[in-house]
Design a protein around this motif. Sequence first.
Motif, short mmCIF file in Angstrom:
data_model
loop_
_atom_site.label_atom_id
_atom_site.label_comp_id
_atom_site.label_asym_id
_atom_site.label_seq_id
_atom_site.Cartn_x
_atom_site.Cartn_y
_atom_site.Cartn_z
N ILE A 53 52.27 -69.62 33.72
CA ILE A 53 53.05 -69.68 34.95
C ILE A 53 54.52 -69.95 34.65
O ILE A 53 55.43 -69.40 35.29
CB ILE A 53 52.47 -70.74 35.91
N PHE A 54 54.78 -70.79 33.65
CA PHE A 54 56.17 -71.06 33.27
C PHE A 54 56.85 -69.79 32.75
O PHE A 54 58.02 -69.53 33.07
CB PHE A 54 56.24 -72.17 32.22
N ALA A 55 56.13 -69.00 31.95
CA ALA A 55 56.70 -67.74 31.46
C ALA A 55 57.00 -66.80 32.63
O ALA A 55 58.06 -66.15 32.66
CB ALA A 55 55.74 -67.08 30.48
N ALA A 56 56.09 -66.73 33.61
CA ALA A 56 56.33 -65.90 34.80
C ALA A 56 57.51 -66.44 35.59
O ALA A 56 58.30 -65.66 36.15
CB ALA A 56 55.07 -65.85 35.65
N LEU A 57 57.66 -67.76 35.64
CA LEU A 57 58.80 -68.37 36.35
C LEU A 57 60.12 -67.99 35.68
O LEU A 57 61.08 -67.61 36.37
CB LEU A 57 58.64 -69.88 36.38
N VAL A 58 60.17 -68.04 34.38
CA VAL A 58 61.39 -67.65 33.65
C VAL A 58 61.70 -66.18 33.92
O VAL A 58 62.85 -65.81 34.17
CB VAL A 58 61.25 -67.95 32.15
N PHE A 59 60.67 -65.33 33.90
CA PHE A 59 60.86 -63.91 34.17
C PHE A 59 61.41 -63.70 35.58
O PHE A 59 62.34 -62.91 35.79
CB PHE A 59 59.53 -63.16 33.98
N ALA A 60 60.84 -64.42 36.56
CA ALA A 60 61.29 -64.27 37.94
C ALA A 60 62.73 -64.74 38.12
O ALA A 60 63.51 -64.12 38.86
CB ALA A 60 60.36 -65.04 38.88
N VAL A 61 63.11 -65.81 37.44
CA VAL A 61 64.48 -66.32 37.54
C VAL A 61 65.46 -65.33 36.91
O VAL A 61 66.54 -65.08 37.45
CB VAL A 61 64.60 -67.72 36.90
N VAL A 62 65.09 -64.73 35.78
CA VAL A 62 65.96 -63.74 35.13
C VAL A 62 66.11 -62.52 36.02
O VAL A 62 67.23 -61.99 36.19
CB VAL A 62 65.40 -63.35 33.74
N ARG A 63 65.01 -62.06 36.62
CA ARG A 63 65.09 -60.92 37.53
C ARG A 63 65.89 -61.25 38.79
O ARG A 63 66.62 -60.41 39.32
CB ARG A 63 63.69 -60.45 37.92
N PHE A 64 65.77 -62.50 39.28
CA PHE A 64 66.55 -62.95 40.43
C PHE A 64 68.04 -62.88 40.11
O PHE A 64 68.84 -62.41 40.92
CB PHE A 64 66.14 -64.37 40.81
N ASP A 65 68.39 -63.36 38.92
CA ASP A 65 69.80 -63.37 38.53
C ASP A 65 70.35 -61.96 38.32
O ASP A 65 71.53 -61.71 38.58
CB ASP A 65 69.96 -64.19 37.24
#
Length: 120
Positions: A53-65
């Motif tokens: 879930i943390f890896a998915a969170l990092v991916f989502a934050v990068v895509r958000f940015d």
Amino acid sequence: MNDLDQKIQAALRRDQPADLLGSEPNLAEEILIAFRGRQRWQSSLLIILNLAIFAALVFAVVRFDGSAEVTAQLRWGGLALVLLLMITMLKIWFWLEMSTNRVLREVKRVELLLLSRPEK
């Protein structure tokens, strides 16, 4: 600690040797105990799930940015928020498991003290 707790501890120390009471484990030892107990497979699964879930969170934050559109930012930001809440809930569950282990350890200590008392 209140007066009653101090009286109980003083009575236990007076009645029984200190080695029967044992020592309190520190935080690192309590975490390791969670992986040695009967629920070790759940704790292991929890850590693996938490890392995923943390890896998915990092991916989502990068895509958000990296998003230029507001709708895409809202979607990725919402996903990041949900993933962050999931991580938080899993960590709370793990802390509750450690608290349960702590209570069980104290109950076992009381049982040991009751069994080791000489009968009158």
